[in-house]
Structure formats: C-alpha cells, structure tokens
Design a protein around this motif. Structure first.
Motif, PDB file in Angstrom:
ATOM      1  N   PRO A 201      37.332  34.184  44.693  1.00  0.00           N
ATOM      2  CA  PRO A 201      36.947  33.287  43.771  1.00  0.00           C
ATOM      3  C   PRO A 201      35.710  33.165  43.104  1.00  0.00           C
ATOM      4  O   PRO A 201      35.518  32.836  41.848  1.00  0.00           O
ATOM      5  CB  PRO A 201      37.300  32.058  44.776  1.00  0.00           C
ATOM      6  CG  PRO A 201      37.962  32.324  45.732  1.00  0.00           C
ATOM      7  CD  PRO A 201      37.834  33.934  45.882  1.00  0.00           C
ATOM      8  N   ASN A 202      34.630  33.963  43.791  1.00  0.00           N
ATOM      9  CA  ASN A 202      33.433  33.877  43.222  1.00  0.00           C
ATOM     10  C   ASN A 202      33.383  35.053  42.244  1.00  0.00           C
ATOM     11  O   ASN A 202      32.839  34.926  41.117  1.00  0.00           O
ATOM     12  CB  ASN A 202      32.218  34.356  44.396  1.00  0.00           C
ATOM     13  CG  ASN A 202      32.514  33.270  45.455  1.00  0.00           C
ATOM     14  OD1 ASN A 202      33.190  33.321  46.340  1.00  0.00           O
ATOM     15  ND2 ASN A 202      31.335  32.437  45.462  1.00  0.00           N
ATOM     16  N   ILE A 203      34.118  36.259  42.468  1.00  0.00           N
ATOM     17  CA  ILE A 203      33.962  37.223  41.638  1.00  0.00           C
ATOM     18  C   ILE A 203      34.760  36.849  40.367  1.00  0.00           C
ATOM     19  O   ILE A 203      34.544  37.233  39.294  1.00  0.00           O
ATOM     20  CB  ILE A 203      34.635  38.698  42.436  1.00  0.00           C
ATOM     21  CG1 ILE A 203      33.524  39.012  43.566  1.00  0.00           C
ATOM     22  CG2 ILE A 203      34.931  39.774  41.330  1.00  0.00           C
ATOM     23  CD1 ILE A 203      34.414  40.076  44.395  1.00  0.00           C
ATOM     24  N   SER A 204      36.064  36.387  40.552  1.00  0.00           N
ATOM     25  CA  SER A 204      36.687  36.269  39.496  1.00  0.00           C
ATOM     26  C   SER A 204      36.403  35.404  38.204  1.00  0.00           C
ATOM     27  O   SER A 204      36.841  35.525  37.066  1.00  0.00           O
ATOM     28  CB  SER A 204      38.204  35.590  39.909  1.00  0.00           C
ATOM     29  OG  SER A 204      37.893  34.230  40.424  1.00  0.00           O
ATOM     30  N   GLU A 205      35.375  34.405  38.590  1.00  0.00           N
ATOM     31  CA  GLU A 205      34.625  33.694  37.522  1.00  0.00           C
ATOM     32  C   GLU A 205      34.029  34.481  36.539  1.00  0.00           C
ATOM     33  O   GLU A 205      33.807  34.101  35.503  1.00  0.00           O
ATOM     34  CB  GLU A 205      33.668  33.004  38.162  1.00  0.00           C
ATOM     35  CG  GLU A 205      34.029  31.628  39.094  1.00  0.00           C
ATOM     36  CD  GLU A 205      32.975  30.862  39.579  1.00  0.00           C
ATOM     37  OE1 GLU A 205      31.694  30.818  38.901  1.00  0.00           O
ATOM     38  OE2 GLU A 205      33.110  30.200  40.755  1.00  0.00           O
ATOM     39  N   TYR A 206      33.723  35.848  36.886  1.00  0.00           N
ATOM     40  CA  TYR A 206      32.964  36.747  36.097  1.00  0.00           C
ATOM     41  C   TYR A 206      33.811  37.786  35.381  1.00  0.00           C
ATOM     42  O   TYR A 206      33.205  38.589  34.592  1.00  0.00           O
ATOM     43  CB  TYR A 206      31.584  37.231  36.695  1.00  0.00           C
ATOM     44  CG  TYR A 206      30.536  36.102  37.272  1.00  0.00           C
ATOM     45  CD1 TYR A 206      30.059  35.293  36.479  1.00  0.00           C
ATOM     46  CD2 TYR A 206      30.752  35.882  38.542  1.00  0.00           C
ATOM     47  CE1 TYR A 206      29.107  34.343  36.932  1.00  0.00           C
ATOM     48  CE2 TYR A 206      30.176  34.704  39.133  1.00  0.00           C
ATOM     49  CZ  TYR A 206      29.319  34.096  38.136  1.00  0.00           C
ATOM     50  OH  TYR A 206      28.516  33.213  38.695  1.00  0.00           O
ATOM     51  N   VAL A 207      34.921  38.038  35.975  1.00  0.00           N
ATOM     52  CA  VAL A 207      35.803  39.160  35.505  1.00  0.00           C
ATOM     53  C   VAL A 207      36.312  38.853  34.044  1.00  0.00           C
ATOM     54  O   VAL A 207      36.574  38.103  33.684  1.00  0.00           O
ATOM     55  CB  VAL A 207      37.044  39.359  36.327  1.00  0.00           C
ATOM     56  CG1 VAL A 207      37.856  40.428  35.970  1.00  0.00           C
ATOM     57  CG2 VAL A 207      36.367  39.963  37.845  1.00  0.00           C
TER      58      VAL A 207
END
Length: 352
Positions: A201-207
């Motif tokens: 969820p943290n990474i996906s915000e920026y993908v």
C-alpha cells in the motif's frame, strides 16, 4: 486488550499478533477445533489441544526488489533465482552503481522492522523451525552457544553489513523515512528494500505504469543448499480469537462470521480481492492483484517459505530493534550480540 479484560469490556472477537494469541489465548480464547474450516488451513495457533485462533492472512518478508529498475539500469534481464548468495547480490549492486543507481538499497530505521523482522532471521534460520528457534534462544542464555561467534548470526550480519554499504541512508541511517523509501522503490531510485508484502500500500501510492516487483530471500554467503538462499520467512501474522467471556449467542455469531470468511465465495472474495490479503486457506484459490502478495503466495505454493517464529515478547522489537538501530550507526557486532543475550537472559521465561 489487557485493559479491556481488566474492565470487563473485551470485544467478542479480537485480531491479534501471534505472540498475543499465546498471551491471551489459553485463558480467554474459545476452542475452535470443531469448526469446518480448520481442515483447510495449516496456519492456526493451537494451545494444548485447543485451536485458539483463526488465521486472517499470510505475510512474508525478505528483500523487495524492483525488477523493472534493475533491468533498466543494467540493460539485462533480471531473474531473482540467479541471486543465490551474498556475493551474487553485491555483484549486482556494484553493477547497478556502475549503471548510475547511486545507492541500490534502502534500510528502514523503524525498530519493528529491524527488531521484529530483520534480526529475528538470525534465530529462525538456526534450523528453520519454531521449536528449533526456541531451543536456540535457551542455549544462548544458558551458555551452551556463544551467540557472538554463532555461524548463522554472523552470516546474517554479513548480509546486513552489505545492505548498510549500499544503503541510500548510509551517512545517516536513522534519518530513513519509511514513506520516502516506498517512493524510492516505486520510481527506481533504489532497487532493494528488506520488508514484506504489507509494504505494498505504501509503494503503490507512487507506482507509475507497469513496474514489476517481487520478494526474494535475504541471501547469504553460505552453502549453495542453504535454505536461507532459497526461502523467505512468513506466517499468518494476524490471528482472530473469539473471547469466551462473550455470550453464547455472540460466540456463535462470531463463529458464523469466520466460517463465512473461510468458506463462502463472498467471504473468500473479500479477503483476497477487496482486502488484498494472501489467504491462509487452501480452499481459497483466488488470485491476488498486488505483486508482493503474488510473490508471497508463490513462495507458499512452491514450499519456499519457512515459518516465522511467533514467541518473542512484545518488547523484543523495541529493545532488540533499538540495538539494531545502534548497529546501523556503529557496526559493533559484539556489542549487538551482548545486547541480545542480555535481553533474553532477562526474558527467557516469557517464551516457555
């Protein structure tokens, strides 16, 4: 939870970490042995003859990698299975640096990440079983094993030292920002981050786009057949208990809800497709959508995930995590080992 029990205001159901199931389960958990879903999972927690908990989801931990960034930087295809040792890993990091990725690794500074997730590999990988981990901790307390010279401890710390070398926060490791690391992973500023599938969820915000990710083992310079170089650690990290202080009607409603999650098509869909969790149940064949959960589920399917040890007391992550924070800055391996032995000498009775 302690306050809730003391006040007589406990919930009908509680979602707990495994260590807390052991703390509360013997006295308060309803026996779920007779529930229909028990046969479909290997991830319940039993206390004596009682199935004390419902496994809500599986999480695994290792080195998260950004496959797309690695391939873009090196100009070569990346297959994580080819990274079978620490030497392989450092050679790839050197290649990434040469290709323009200034610091290929990020290390989170949170005590829970360092103490509960990273350092515990030095216990778990003694023989890759929960019983073996508990026995090993007794041995370092009674002096049967010299922890500072233990082969696995030093092997794990050799890899930690390599992560420190390539860490984007090497000059100030305790300034690491978790959300910023997530953005660095997403955009390819770094290629590797020791963490678990809960970080998606943290990474996906920026993908942006079709970037590929996965989770690989924390590889070490040990034998080619070493499980450490082939497997990640994982378990059903969240477990639900039903409190025996609830009324019979409430207990039955809770049992019905858990049965719905485990066996009903709508409940299965909620766990995997809505909550995006890796189901702990063999009868749930729905596919996860996020790449880290897909990677963890693949490790489960391939038999390349060994069980996380769940018996560490609640303050282990703060005390040992704090010692690991200090290690990131000073690299004093003997001092770290001494801190760990001191902790367990004071707390050995809590894992029996």
């Amino acid at each position: 939870m302690q306050k809730a029990y003391a006040a007589g205001n406990e919930p009908v159901m509680a979602m707990l970490d495994p260590t807390d199931v052991y703390s509360f389960g013997e006295e308060y958990a309803v026996d779920l042995s007779g529930e229909s879903w028990v046969k479909d999972t290997d991830w319940t927690i039993s206390i004596g003859d009682k199935v004390a908990s419902f496994p809500f989801c599986i999480e695994g931990r290792g080195i998260i990698y950004n496959k797309t960034a690695i391939e873009k930087t090196t100009g070569e295809d990346f297959d994580p299975s080819t990274i079978a040792s620490l030497s392989d890993f450092t050679a790839l990091c050197d290649k990434l640096v040469a290709g323009g990725m200034e610091a290929p690794v990020a290390i989170a500074q949170e005590d829970w990440s360092l103490g509960a997730h990273l350092f515990t590999l030095a216990y778990e990988q003694q023989d890759f079983t929960e019983a073996g981990t508990s026995a090993f901790i007794h041995e370092i307390v009674d002096g049967t094993v010299d922890f500072a010279s233990n082969e696995r401890y030093n092997s794990v710390m050799d890899t930690v030292d390599a992560l420190r070398k390539y860490n984007i926060y090497a000059n100030d490791p305790l300034s690491a920002d978790y959300d910023l690391i997530a953005s660095y992973m997403a955009d390819g500023t770094v290629a590797f981050w020791f963490n678990g599938n809960w970080a998606w969820p943290n990474i996906s915000e920026y993908v942006d786009g079709d970037t590929e990710f996965g989770i690989m083992p924390l590889v070490q310079n040990t034998s080619a057949d070493d499980k450490a170089n082939k497997m990640i650690s994982g378990t059903a990290t969240k477990q639900i208990i039903i409190n025996n202080t609830a009324s019979e009607e409430e207990q039955q409603a809770a049992k019905d809800f858990l049965t719905w999650l485990a066996t009903d098509d709508e409940g299965k869909s909620f766990l995997v497709e809505d909550a995006n969790l890796v189901s702990a149940f063999n009868n749930n064949t729905l596919e996860n959508s996020d790449p880290l959960s897909v990677s963890v589920k693949q490790h489960v399917s391939d038999g390349t995930m060994y069980p996380t040890w769940n018996r560490a007391p609640g303050d282990h992550l703060t005390v040992v995590g704090g010692a690991m924070q200090k290690y990131l800055t000073d690299g004093n391996r003997d001092a770290l080992a001494a801190s760990v032995v001191d902790y367990w000498t004071e707390n050995i009775d809590k894992i029996d």
